[in-house]
Design a protein around this motif. Structure first.
Motif, PDB file in Angstrom:
ATOM      1  N   LEU A   3       0.701  -1.200   0.066  1.00 57.87           N
ATOM      2  CA  LEU A   3      -0.101   0.014  -0.027  1.00 57.87           C
ATOM      3  C   LEU A   3       0.665   1.243  -0.046  1.00 57.87           C
ATOM      4  CD1 LEU A   3      -2.921  -0.660   2.350  1.00 57.87           C
ATOM      5  CD2 LEU A   3      -2.911  -0.549  -0.200  1.00 57.87           C
ATOM      6  N   THR A   4       2.067   1.325   0.460  1.00 58.76           N
ATOM      7  CA  THR A   4       3.045   2.248   0.510  1.00 58.76           C
ATOM      8  C   THR A   4       3.165   2.726  -0.879  1.00 58.76           C
ATOM      9  OG1 THR A   4       3.826   1.722   2.454  1.00 58.76           O
ATOM     10  CG2 THR A   4       4.969   3.432   1.226  1.00 58.76           C
ATOM     11  N   VAL A   5       3.557   1.738  -1.688  1.00 58.79           N
ATOM     12  CA  VAL A   5       3.902   1.976  -3.396  1.00 58.79           C
ATOM     13  C   VAL A   5       2.650   2.550  -3.952  1.00 58.79           C
ATOM     14  CG1 VAL A   5       4.576   0.805  -5.386  1.00 58.79           C
ATOM     15  CG2 VAL A   5       5.440   0.065  -3.259  1.00 58.79           C
ATOM     16  N   VAL A   6       1.294   2.069  -3.478  1.00 53.40           N
ATOM     17  CA  VAL A   6       0.162   2.457  -4.263  1.00 53.40           C
ATOM     18  C   VAL A   6      -0.016   3.849  -3.971  1.00 53.40           C
ATOM     19  CG1 VAL A   6      -2.409   2.263  -4.115  1.00 53.40           C
ATOM     20  CG2 VAL A   6      -0.817   0.270  -4.085  1.00 53.40           C
ATOM     21  N   THR A   7       0.311   4.386  -2.540  1.00 54.69           N
ATOM     22  CA  THR A   7       0.144   5.773  -2.083  1.00 54.69           C
ATOM     23  C   THR A   7       1.105   6.673  -3.023  1.00 54.69           C
ATOM     24  OG1 THR A   7      -0.398   4.679   0.048  1.00 54.69           O
ATOM     25  CG2 THR A   7       0.438   7.179   0.076  1.00 54.69           C
ATOM     26  N   TYR A   8       2.277   6.202  -3.131  1.00 55.47           N
ATOM     27  CA  TYR A   8       3.643   7.010  -3.700  1.00 55.47           C
ATOM     28  C   TYR A   8       2.879   7.221  -5.194  1.00 55.47           C
ATOM     29  CZ  TYR A   8       6.888   6.083  -0.241  1.00 55.47           C
ATOM     30  OH  TYR A   8       7.594   5.953   0.922  1.00 55.47           O
ATOM     31  N   VAL A   9       2.252   6.088  -5.912  1.00 54.50           N
ATOM     32  CA  VAL A   9       1.933   6.397  -7.266  1.00 54.50           C
ATOM     33  C   VAL A   9       0.904   7.553  -7.343  1.00 54.50           C
ATOM     34  CG1 VAL A   9       0.849   4.790  -9.337  1.00 54.50           C
ATOM     35  CG2 VAL A   9       2.531   4.026  -7.947  1.00 54.50           C
ATOM     36  N   LEU A  12       2.126  10.768  -6.617  1.00 59.88           N
ATOM     37  CA  LEU A  12       2.753  11.288  -8.011  1.00 59.88           C
ATOM     38  C   LEU A  12       1.778  11.799  -8.800  1.00 59.88           C
ATOM     39  CD1 LEU A  12       6.037   9.361  -8.148  1.00 59.88           C
ATOM     40  CD2 LEU A  12       5.593  11.459  -7.409  1.00 59.88           C
ATOM     41  N   LEU A  13       0.783  10.827  -9.417  1.00 62.51           N
ATOM     42  CA  LEU A  13       0.051  11.230 -10.510  1.00 62.51           C
ATOM     43  C   LEU A  13      -0.802  12.397 -10.247  1.00 62.51           C
ATOM     44  CD1 LEU A  13      -1.310   7.353 -11.337  1.00 62.51           C
ATOM     45  CD2 LEU A  13       0.186   9.103 -12.679  1.00 62.51           C
ATOM     46  N   ILE A  14      -1.285  12.324  -8.921  1.00 61.58           N
ATOM     47  CA  ILE A  14      -2.225  13.657  -8.609  1.00 61.58           C
ATOM     48  C   ILE A  14      -1.288  15.087  -8.457  1.00 61.58           C
ATOM     49  CG2 ILE A  14      -3.654  14.626  -6.820  1.00 61.58           C
ATOM     50  CD1 ILE A  14      -4.768  12.021  -6.391  1.00 61.58           C
ATOM     51  N   SER A  15      -0.343  14.947  -8.073  1.00 60.57           N
ATOM     52  CA  SER A  15       0.450  16.114  -7.741  1.00 60.57           C
ATOM     53  C   SER A  15       1.218  16.680  -9.028  1.00 60.57           C
ATOM     54  CB  SER A  15       1.925  15.717  -6.836  1.00 60.57           C
ATOM     55  OG  SER A  15       1.280  15.372  -5.552  1.00 60.57           O
ATOM     56  N   ASP A  72       5.532   6.983   7.675  1.00 57.56           N
ATOM     57  CA  ASP A  72       4.252   6.193   8.271  1.00 57.56           C
ATOM     58  C   ASP A  72       4.141   4.711   7.502  1.00 57.56           C
ATOM     59  OD1 ASP A  72       3.874   8.659   9.437  1.00 57.56           O
ATOM     60  OD2 ASP A  72       2.633   9.575   7.971  1.00 57.56           O
ATOM     61  N   GLU A  73       3.639   4.111   8.552  1.00 54.89           N
ATOM     62  CA  GLU A  73       3.401   2.844   8.198  1.00 54.89           C
ATOM     63  C   GLU A  73       1.839   2.749   7.598  1.00 54.89           C
ATOM     64  OE1 GLU A  73       4.332  -0.732   7.216  1.00 54.89           O
ATOM     65  OE2 GLU A  73       5.703   0.368   8.454  1.00 54.89           O
ATOM     66  N   ILE A  74       1.812   2.343   6.127  1.00 55.34           N
ATOM     67  CA  ILE A  74       0.642   2.247   5.418  1.00 55.34           C
ATOM     68  C   ILE A  74       0.202   0.800   5.479  1.00 55.34           C
ATOM     69  CG2 ILE A  74      -0.718   2.841   3.594  1.00 55.34           C
ATOM     70  CD1 ILE A  74       1.488   5.221   3.117  1.00 55.34           C
ATOM     71  N   ASP A  75      -0.763   0.374   6.192  1.00 52.41           N
ATOM     72  CA  ASP A  75      -1.151  -0.745   6.034  1.00 52.41           C
ATOM     73  C   ASP A  75      -2.832  -0.868   5.915  1.00 52.41           C
ATOM     74  OD1 ASP A  75      -1.851   0.241   8.473  1.00 52.41           O
ATOM     75  OD2 ASP A  75      -0.905  -1.365   9.909  1.00 52.41           O
ATOM     76  N   SER A  76      -3.461   0.073   5.753  1.00 53.98           N
ATOM     77  CA  SER A  76      -4.747   0.164   5.624  1.00 53.98           C
ATOM     78  C   SER A  76      -5.241   1.055   4.636  1.00 53.98           C
ATOM     79  CB  SER A  76      -5.767   0.035   6.747  1.00 53.98           C
ATOM     80  OG  SER A  76      -5.433   1.550   7.289  1.00 53.98           O
ATOM     81  N   GLU A  82      -5.145   8.831   4.628  1.00 51.91           N
ATOM     82  CA  GLU A  82      -4.483   9.961   5.633  1.00 51.91           C
ATOM     83  C   GLU A  82      -3.072  10.435   5.040  1.00 51.91           C
ATOM     84  OE1 GLU A  82      -4.843   7.837   9.254  1.00 51.91           O
ATOM     85  OE2 GLU A  82      -6.857   8.329   9.816  1.00 51.91           O
ATOM     86  N   ALA A  83      -2.409   9.505   4.629  1.00 50.31           N
ATOM     87  CA  ALA A  83      -1.015   9.881   3.843  1.00 50.31           C
ATOM     88  C   ALA A  83      -1.298  10.659   2.881  1.00 50.31           C
ATOM     89  CB  ALA A  83      -0.232   8.774   3.882  1.00 50.31           C
ATOM     90  N   LEU A  84      -2.186  10.327   1.847  1.00 51.65           N
ATOM     91  CA  LEU A  84      -2.579  11.261   0.847  1.00 51.65           C
ATOM     92  C   LEU A  84      -2.856  12.532   1.066  1.00 51.65           C
ATOM     93  CD1 LEU A  84      -3.925   8.653  -1.917  1.00 51.65           C
ATOM     94  CD2 LEU A  84      -1.653   9.967  -2.082  1.00 51.65           C
ATOM     95  N   SER A  85      -3.787  12.679   2.062  1.00 51.64           N
ATOM     96  CA  SER A  85      -4.396  13.840   2.324  1.00 51.64           C
ATOM     97  C   SER A  85      -3.465  14.964   2.965  1.00 51.64           C
ATOM     98  CB  SER A  85      -5.667  13.823   3.413  1.00 51.64           C
ATOM     99  OG  SER A  85      -5.058  13.574   4.551  1.00 51.64           O
ATOM    100  N   VAL A  86      -2.442  14.639   3.560  1.00 55.48           N
ATOM    101  CA  VAL A  86      -1.450  15.324   4.257  1.00 55.48           C
ATOM    102  C   VAL A  86      -0.527  15.549   2.901  1.00 55.48           C
ATOM    103  CG1 VAL A  86       0.598  15.299   5.583  1.00 55.48           C
ATOM    104  CG2 VAL A  86      -1.471  14.637   6.524  1.00 55.48           C
ATOM    105  N   LYS A  87      -0.027  14.921   2.113  1.00 54.81           N
ATOM    106  CA  LYS A  87       0.907  15.174   1.263  1.00 54.81           C
ATOM    107  C   LYS A  87       0.293  15.893   0.006  1.00 54.81           C
ATOM    108  CE  LYS A  87       4.298  11.373   1.274  1.00 54.81           C
ATOM    109  NZ  LYS A  87       5.181  12.378   2.082  1.00 54.81           N
TER     110      LYS A  87
END
Length: 134
Positions: A3-9, A12-15, A72-76, A82-87
């Motif tokens: 899920l961390t990699v999914v968050t990164y992708v 990046l796409l949205i940003s 942050d540990e992204i496991d759900s 939450e990580a995406l909203s902050v970033k």
């Protein structure tokens, strides 16, 4: 997939999409200001506009990539959002500041150009007058 990699992708796409959208908006609308400042010199206005857009891309995409890493540990799904909203919130704030900075700079350049055009040249000499009381 992690899920961390999914968050990164997703980040990046949205940003990068937001950065491109803001840069195109600034380019399209800022060209009018630059053309006015440069007294209608279209070639120079286009060149300056393109340079400003490239600088905008470099600064913002550089920031987006530097801000990619997350401790942050992204496991759900909740942690992902939450990580995406902050970033994305930070990226939007940086884009907003950069946008306001560009608008401020363009407006300042435009005002300077308007003031230069409004200055009246000095009156040429009207003739010679002999000094009084010589």
């Amino acid at each position: 997939m992690d899920l961390t990699v999914v968050t990164y992708v997703i980040y990046l796409l949205i940003s990068i999409a937001l950065t491109v959208w803001v840069a195109r908006t600034l380019s399209r609308n800022g060209r009018v200001f630059i053309g006015d400042v440069l007294h209608g010199n279209e070639k120079l206005a286009d060149a300056v506009n393109q340079l400003l857009v490239v600088g905008f891309y470099l600064v913002n995409i550089g920031f987006v990539t530097l801000y990619l890493r997350s401790t942050d540990e992204i496991d759900s799904a909740r942690a992902l959002f939450e990580a995406l909203s902050v970033k994305l919130g930070v990226v939007l704030l940086v884009l907003g500041v950069m946008h306001l900075g560009n608008v401020w700079a363009l407006n300042r350049m435009r005002r300077r150009g308007i003031m230069e055009r409004q200055q009246t040249p000095p009156v040429p000499p009207q003739g010679w007058t002999a000094p009084v009381g010589a």
